[in-house]
Design an enzyme around this catalytic site. Structure first.
Site, PDB file in Angstrom:
ATOM      1  N   ASP A  99       0.879  -1.177   0.000  1.00 18.04           N
ATOM      2  CA  ASP A  99       0.000   0.000   0.000  1.00 18.04           C
ATOM      3  C   ASP A  99       0.917   1.227   0.000  1.00 18.04           C
ATOM      4  O   ASP A  99       1.698   1.410   0.932  1.00 18.04           O
ATOM      5  CB  ASP A  99      -0.832  -0.049   1.298  1.00 18.04           C
ATOM      6  CG  ASP A  99      -2.117   0.735   1.216  1.00 18.04           C
ATOM      7  OD1 ASP A  99      -2.138   1.743   0.509  1.00 18.04           O
ATOM      8  OD2 ASP A  99      -3.094   0.316   1.872  1.00 18.04           O
ATOM      9  N   ASP A 195      -2.936   4.701  -2.458  1.00 13.40           N
ATOM     10  CA  ASP A 195      -3.876   5.409  -1.594  1.00 13.40           C
ATOM     11  C   ASP A 195      -4.251   6.758  -2.229  1.00 13.40           C
ATOM     12  O   ASP A 195      -3.374   7.507  -2.660  1.00 13.40           O
ATOM     13  CB  ASP A 195      -3.161   5.640  -0.256  1.00 13.40           C
ATOM     14  CG  ASP A 195      -4.076   6.099   0.847  1.00 13.40           C
ATOM     15  OD1 ASP A 195      -4.882   5.285   1.313  1.00 13.40           O
ATOM     16  OD2 ASP A 195      -3.968   7.267   1.257  1.00 13.40           O
ATOM     17  N   GLU A 254      -6.752   3.660  -5.390  1.00 13.51           N
ATOM     18  CA  GLU A 254      -7.936   3.977  -4.579  1.00 13.51           C
ATOM     19  C   GLU A 254      -8.450   5.328  -5.040  1.00 13.51           C
ATOM     20  O   GLU A 254      -7.802   6.360  -4.831  1.00 13.51           O
ATOM     21  CB  GLU A 254      -7.596   4.049  -3.096  1.00 13.51           C
ATOM     22  CG  GLU A 254      -8.860   4.298  -2.268  1.00 13.51           C
ATOM     23  CD  GLU A 254      -8.626   5.018  -0.937  1.00 13.51           C
ATOM     24  OE1 GLU A 254      -9.474   4.894  -0.064  1.00 13.51           O
ATOM     25  OE2 GLU A 254      -7.599   5.706  -0.797  1.00 13.51           O
ATOM     26  N   HIS A 319     -10.822  -1.606   5.127  1.00 12.01           N
ATOM     27  CA  HIS A 319     -10.466  -1.063   6.445  1.00 12.01           C
ATOM     28  C   HIS A 319     -11.082   0.309   6.715  1.00 12.01           C
ATOM     29  O   HIS A 319     -10.823   0.893   7.762  1.00 12.01           O
ATOM     30  CB  HIS A 319      -8.942  -0.973   6.538  1.00 12.01           C
ATOM     31  CG  HIS A 319      -8.387   0.025   5.559  1.00 12.01           C
ATOM     32  ND1 HIS A 319      -8.454  -0.160   4.191  1.00 12.01           N
ATOM     33  CD2 HIS A 319      -7.813   1.232   5.742  1.00 12.01           C
ATOM     34  CE1 HIS A 319      -7.927   0.884   3.595  1.00 12.01           C
ATOM     35  NE2 HIS A 319      -7.537   1.745   4.498  1.00 12.01           N
ATOM     36  N   ASP A 320     -11.822   0.831   5.769  1.00 15.40           N
ATOM     37  CA  ASP A 320     -12.413   2.164   5.945  1.00 15.40           C
ATOM     38  C   ASP A 320     -13.924   2.121   6.148  1.00 15.40           C
ATOM     39  O   ASP A 320     -14.535   3.161   6.395  1.00 15.40           O
ATOM     40  CB  ASP A 320     -12.139   3.027   4.699  1.00 15.40           C
ATOM     41  CG  ASP A 320     -10.683   3.433   4.580  1.00 15.40           C
ATOM     42  OD1 ASP A 320     -10.026   3.587   5.628  1.00 15.40           O
ATOM     43  OD2 ASP A 320     -10.206   3.601   3.444  1.00 15.40           O
TER      44      ASP A 320
HETATM   45  C1  GLC Z   1      -7.333   6.197   2.247  1.00 14.22           C
HETATM   46  C2  GLC Z   1      -7.152   5.062   3.210  1.00 14.22           C
HETATM   47  C3  GLC Z   1      -7.589   5.514   4.565  1.00 14.22           C
HETATM   48  C4  GLC Z   1      -6.735   6.681   4.986  1.00 14.22           C
HETATM   49  C5  GLC Z   1      -6.778   7.794   3.949  1.00 14.22           C
HETATM   50  C6  GLC Z   1      -5.687   8.787   4.176  1.00 14.22           C
HETATM   51  O1  GLC Z   1      -8.658   6.522   2.077  1.00 14.22           O
HETATM   52  O2  GLC Z   1      -7.824   3.930   2.767  1.00 14.22           O
HETATM   53  O3  GLC Z   1      -7.504   4.492   5.515  1.00 14.22           O
HETATM   54  O4  GLC Z   1      -7.171   7.168   6.218  1.00 14.22           O
HETATM   55  O5  GLC Z   1      -6.587   7.298   2.659  1.00 14.22           O
HETATM   56  O6  GLC Z   1      -4.448   8.199   3.895  1.00 14.22           O
END
Ligand code: GLC
Length: 519
Positions: A99, A195, A254, A319-320
């Site tokens: 990641d 990310d 993402e 995880h979010d």
């Molecule tokens: C992404 C991650 C999340 C994180 C955010 C800032 O959305 O999945 O967990 O808090 O980015 O890095």
């Protein structure tokens, strides 16, 4: 399987390292813990692991605030442990996806420390500094600008104030970040999850975002200057050239508030391999869940991902977000979790399975003073944060669910005595064994991995579709209703490959799932 392409045909399993397995008794999961369960993952039948961040971090966003891109946080292990993990995974045919959080660093990263040290610092321009803030909002609440008294300027942060955004317009920054890719490729990594990649570049003039209707301040503006800038493409091209200089490497992005059209436009042979479209996830526990709603979402996605260059991904949990089983199930009944797992593993697109999804793990509930996640602290009780879906993996019914010998960093779900890997392995009708069977069928029948998607007309309460590749046709039928439903399959001889109850082909009892093959 012939022409098996791991990131298209395989299944990717997301591990949140601090919650998977603790090998050294500090209550926090670690890399050695993951290594000790690689046989479990190989036996389950997944093809790759996406590891949420394991880099050194002050934990202001639980690893998504990185203070050194090229090392392992000592609490998770060492670089040597990482190399061992990669090599042990590869020996079992499992790929590793790292990641990369490159939109921002931690404020404890040496780059930022230097940048904020004085106006003339060599790395001042590695972050985004201004005398006056614009109207941008941080998605974790509040303004996206933090005043830094020593130099009298504001820096930009789209997340917490401890996560300053790096300045992707600075070529030195881009070179340094590409070196991060090179570093992990050198350590045998097979792919990257990027990310919030579409936030890397901000409009050069940092104009105010125009207003729109919304609940939170963040939602009351159109995010047209803080994300999705055209400069993203040349970078993706450059990154892809680097990845393609190694065999079968992969990058999935993402997307951060991107439109479906934008999401698709980021995918292609000279860009990302895939970008998340999040068709079935939600923060809302009361989000609809019925065949009509599901099919609408599926068809929207099918239309968007029509081009041969854009391969979809399927995500039910991560995880979010609240776990799918918590969104769709009542109590401990797993009927809906079986349906969600079937969709995850049989829709067209690469499945991303979140650790514990294979046993139907549910979110934990925390009291206000137990909440650790920054946005949860900020917005409670409207939004209680993301700790709920990050609880320790439930391996067995021993103390702390076999996750650790010590009190874990987050509580174990109270259902662990019943809901755990050991008990589900022993139960032939468990979600775990159903998941394993589906994973086996995916390996046997290419139609299920890479076939076309053909929706079928069904009676109310049912969902059915074909996956077709060459002369292979697999029919997936699900009864979402509480009663028996007859569903005559299209003409031909259909053989039952898998069924969750004893219904005959095309006659489905309540909650039943059938996979049929055309002979
Ligand atoms: C992404 C991650 C999340 C994180 C955010 C800032 O959305 O999945 O967990 O808090 O980015 O890095």
């Amino acid at each position: 399987m012939k022409d098996f392409l791991w990131w298209r045909d395989g299944v990717i399993y997301q591990i949140y390292p601090r919650s998977f397995a603790d090998s050294n008794g500090d209550g926090l999961g670690d890399l050695n813990g993951i290594i000790s369960h690689l046989d479990y993952l190989a036996d389950l039948g997944i093809d790759a692991i996406w590891l949420s961040p394991f880099y050194p971090t002050p934990d202001k966003d639980f690893g998504y605030d990185i203070s050194n891109y090229m090392d392992v946080d000592p609490r998770f292990g060492s670089l040597a442990d990482f190399d061992r993990l990669t090599s042990e995974a590869h020996q079992r045919g499992i790929r590793i996806i790292a990641d990369l959080v490159l939109n921002h660093t931690s404020d404890q990263h040496p780059w930022f420390k230097e940048s904020r040290s004085n106006l003339k610092a060599a790395k001042r321009d590695w972050y985004i500094w201004r005398d006056h803030p614009n109207n941008w909002q941080a998605s974790f609440g509040g303004r996206a600008w933090e005043y830094d008294a020593p130099t009298g300027q504001y820096y930009l942060h789209l997340f917490t104030k401890e996560q300053p955004d790096v300045n992707w317009r600075n070529p030195q920054v881009r070179t340094a970040l590409l070196d991060v890719f090179r570093f992990w490729l050198g350590h045998g990594v097979d792919g990257f999850r990027l990310d919030v990649f579409n936030a890397y570049f901000k409009h050069a003039d940092l104009p105010d975002n125009p207003p729109k209707f919304g609940l939170r301040a963040f939602d009351r503006q159109r995010h047209i200057y803080d994300i999705d800038q055209p400069e993203m493409m040349p970078f993706l091209n450059e990154m892809r050239t680097l990845l393609d200089s190694y065999p079968e490497r992969y990058a999935v992005g993402e997307t951060y508030f991107a439109s479906p059209q934008k999401t698709v436009s980021y995918c292609g042979p000279d860009r990302l391999h895939a970008a998340f479209s999040f068709d079935f996830t939600s923060n809302d526990l009361n989000y609809p869940w019925n065949p009509r709603w599901v099919m609408e979402r599926v068809m929207k996605r099918e239309v968007n991902f029509i081009s041969a260059d854009a391969w979809p991904t399927t995500v039910m949990s991560n995880h979010d977000l609240p776990r799918a089983a918590s969104r769709y199930s009542r109590g401990e009944d797993d009927t809906q979790a079986f349906l969600a797992m079937t969709l995850l593993l049989t829709l067209r697109g690469t499945p991303f399975m979140y650790y514990g999804e294979e046993i139907g793990m549910r979110n934990i509930h925390l009291r206000r003073n137990e909440i650790l996640d920054p946005p949860g602290k900020k917005y409670w009780p409207i939004y209680k944060g993301r700790d709920g879906c990050r609880s320790p993996m439930q391996w067995d019914d021993s103390a702390f669910a076999g996750f650790s010998s010590q009190k874990p960093w987050l509580p174990v779900h109270p259902d662990y005595m019943k809901r755990n890997v050991n008990s589900q392995k022993a139960d032939p009708d468990s979600l775990f064994n159903f998941t394993k069977k589906l994973l086996t069928l995916r390996r046997e029948f290419p139609a299920l991995c890479r076939g076309d998607f053909v929706p079928l007309e069904t009676p109310p309460g049912m969902l059915a579709y074909l996956r077709r590749s060459g002369d292979q046709s697999v029919l997936v039928a699900m009864n979402f209703s509480n009663g028996e439903t007859g569903f005559p399959p299209p003409s031909g001889q259909w053989r039952v490959l898998l069924s969750t109850s004893k219904g005959s082909a095309g006659a489905l009892t309540a909650g039943e799932i059938q996979l049929l093959i055309l002979e």
